[in-house]
Design an enzyme around this catalytic site. Sequence first.
Site, mmCIF file in Angstrom:
data_model
loop_
_atom_site.group_PDB
_atom_site.id
_atom_site.type_symbol
_atom_site.label_atom_id
_atom_site.label_comp_id
_atom_site.label_asym_id
_atom_site.label_seq_id
_atom_site.Cartn_x
_atom_site.Cartn_y
_atom_site.Cartn_z
ATOM 1 N N GLY A 1 27.942 34.535 -15.666
ATOM 2 C CA GLY A 1 26.614 34.584 -15.069
ATOM 3 C C GLY A 1 25.925 35.917 -15.345
ATOM 4 O O GLY A 1 26.245 36.600 -16.307
ATOM 5 N N ILE A 2 24.968 36.279 -14.463
ATOM 6 C CA ILE A 2 24.264 37.555 -14.681
ATOM 7 C C ILE A 2 25.140 38.683 -14.164
ATOM 8 O O ILE A 2 25.120 39.026 -12.996
ATOM 9 C CB ILE A 2 22.892 37.564 -13.974
ATOM 10 C CG1 ILE A 2 22.025 36.415 -14.517
ATOM 11 C CG2 ILE A 2 22.182 38.903 -14.224
ATOM 12 C CD1 ILE A 2 20.590 36.445 -14.076
ATOM 13 N N HIS A 3 25.953 39.243 -15.053
ATOM 14 C CA HIS A 3 26.842 40.322 -14.643
ATOM 15 C C HIS A 3 26.227 41.676 -14.941
ATOM 16 O O HIS A 3 25.101 41.759 -15.449
ATOM 17 C CB HIS A 3 28.237 40.152 -15.262
ATOM 18 C CG HIS A 3 28.243 39.983 -16.741
ATOM 19 N ND1 HIS A 3 28.590 40.971 -17.597
ATOM 20 C CD2 HIS A 3 27.915 38.923 -17.505
ATOM 21 C CE1 HIS A 3 28.495 40.535 -18.829
ATOM 22 N NE2 HIS A 3 28.081 39.298 -18.815
ATOM 23 N N ALA A 4 26.950 42.723 -14.644
ATOM 24 C CA ALA A 4 26.380 44.067 -14.640
ATOM 25 C C ALA A 4 25.754 44.476 -15.975
ATOM 26 O O ALA A 4 24.655 45.010 -16.001
ATOM 27 C CB ALA A 4 27.456 45.080 -14.236
#
Lengths: 85, 539
Positions: free
Chosen positions: A13-16
């Site tokens: 997903g939208i990770h760092a």
Amino acid sequence: MQTFTYEIKDEIGIHARPAGLLVKAAKGLSSKASMEFGGKSADMTKLFAIMGLGVKQGDTITVNVEGPGEEADAATLERLLSENL
Amino acid sequence: MITLRGKGVSEGVAFGKLFFTRDHTANAVRTASGDAELELRRLKDAMKLASEQLEKLYAAALDAVGEKEAEIFQIHQLMLEDDDYQDFIRNMIESEKVNAESAVSAAADNFAQMFSEMDDPYMQGRTVDVRDISGRITRALMGEEDDQTSLSEKHIVGAEDITPSQALQLDKSLAMGFVTVGGSQTSHTAILARTMNVPAVIGVKELLCPEYEGLDCIADGFTGVVYLDPDEATIALYKAKEAELREKARLLEQMKGEKTATLSGQQIRLYANIGGLADIDAVLANDAEGVGLFRTEFIFLESERCPTEDEQFAIYKEALERLKCPIVFRTMDIGADKQAPWLSLKQEENPALGLRGARLCLARRELFEAQLRALYRASAFGKAAIMFPMIISKNEVLEIKEIAQNVRAGLTESGIAFDPSVELGVMIETPASVMISGELAEEVDFFSIGTNDLTQYTLALDRQNKELDRFYDPHHPAVIRMIRMVAQNAHAKGIWVGICGELGADMGLTDVFVEMGIDELSVSPSKILGIRAKVRAHP
């Protein structure tokens, strides 16, 4: 206002890392960009807010871009999303 | 002796005294401050200092562990600059008239809680990043040096969680291993530990007991077991294990980057067998020259439903991109002892001789086509080859080639990139395919001999059946002659031949295979270096 949707393909997903890229890009835009998911909205210049949406693989986000140069800015973000997420 | 259990996330064995790191935000004392202006100024200075430290850390990490792992410090910088995070701290200083330290500590709690309440393990793992940046600001506020332990003897670092900055700033000659209460396989700490080659164990619930500090400790990064005050026998066991690892490392040092060639200059490609992305680190660590067998069936077997073309594509692409070397993908070899419930295959009287390998691929065309599409799409990102298991006839090969041709045509039509020169090969693992290997060689680019099944089918002997052990001869002349025949037929038609079964790793046969002119041996990653040494000693 420019609006587009994007389905997240990244496994986590939208990770760092990609979130950081988005924030860096959004900070350099002349218009204001926000990301909507699951009934919540996050200013795209805010890293914690974006990560806090908890967007996972297969989720579809809606991106709103408003301001001068919104068309070009939306295209920039859309390309960045497709390259990194 | 006290035995604690967690999860090994970075392989190796570490010896040392257990030492606990402290969370600096927890030390922040909440005091009232009448001067919000002063506190805001202190905060600003501390933020600036923290930001400079992160820049330096990023530069140092670039050298030490590379760009991918160093990136975390740029992310920390963005977290530090996050408006919501900064507003939270400033608001608290202004509205509650507290000192900057306690405002930072409260912000750490607040944002750490946000992540820990998310349902995704990756996001939960980010609490450690929040603690890390908050601790950094707190230390700057308190005028403390950046994290440094003053320990002068070898130790194992224990903590609730080890932050990436802590991990990178530890003195590697003294910090022998990491043990944490929290953490996840995907935490930056686990990744850093692996990159830095430091053994690490996470998820050790009972770790932070004050009386454990200072005890002799052994951390086993393979099994995830941590021994405190270990007894003689355990120490001896682990000393032996350490010696073995050192010997392996020595061999690695000696053999790494060396060619796999005999003294007279005959080269053999030494490849690894893998079951998925999890094995990639081992492939790299053992200096394999490629992957001779990627068992794609695990992607199907480990899934509760049929993995989509896109999901498969992502896995194949990642493997090619991370390994940057040739990979031979074997299309799903499901059936017999390998079953996936969602395939709802019929119970078979004799599964070893049943609907399996290429037969299943041809019976379930839609699955096969999706896999081939995924493989071809991935081929644009590296050097891929594809091979098909359990072949018994030329017609099967022709049918498969036609399907592959259609898949390529479909991709070209849709304008999707792929490598048109992907080699197609077959596994030779039935006596039938050995006997017609001359004809098969005209149709494919390579052979890979699967000696496990070939032995079982040739000797009509079930390897799982312990009572048959006395009849089993892994070097049975029938099998060896078959391999020789396949090699001759392959070379006569100008194609290459490899061995990807267990016999490939049998050092007693390495010389024989070299003499046969086998072009490629594909073995489990841990066998690579031993075989390289063996080949290099061959006249």
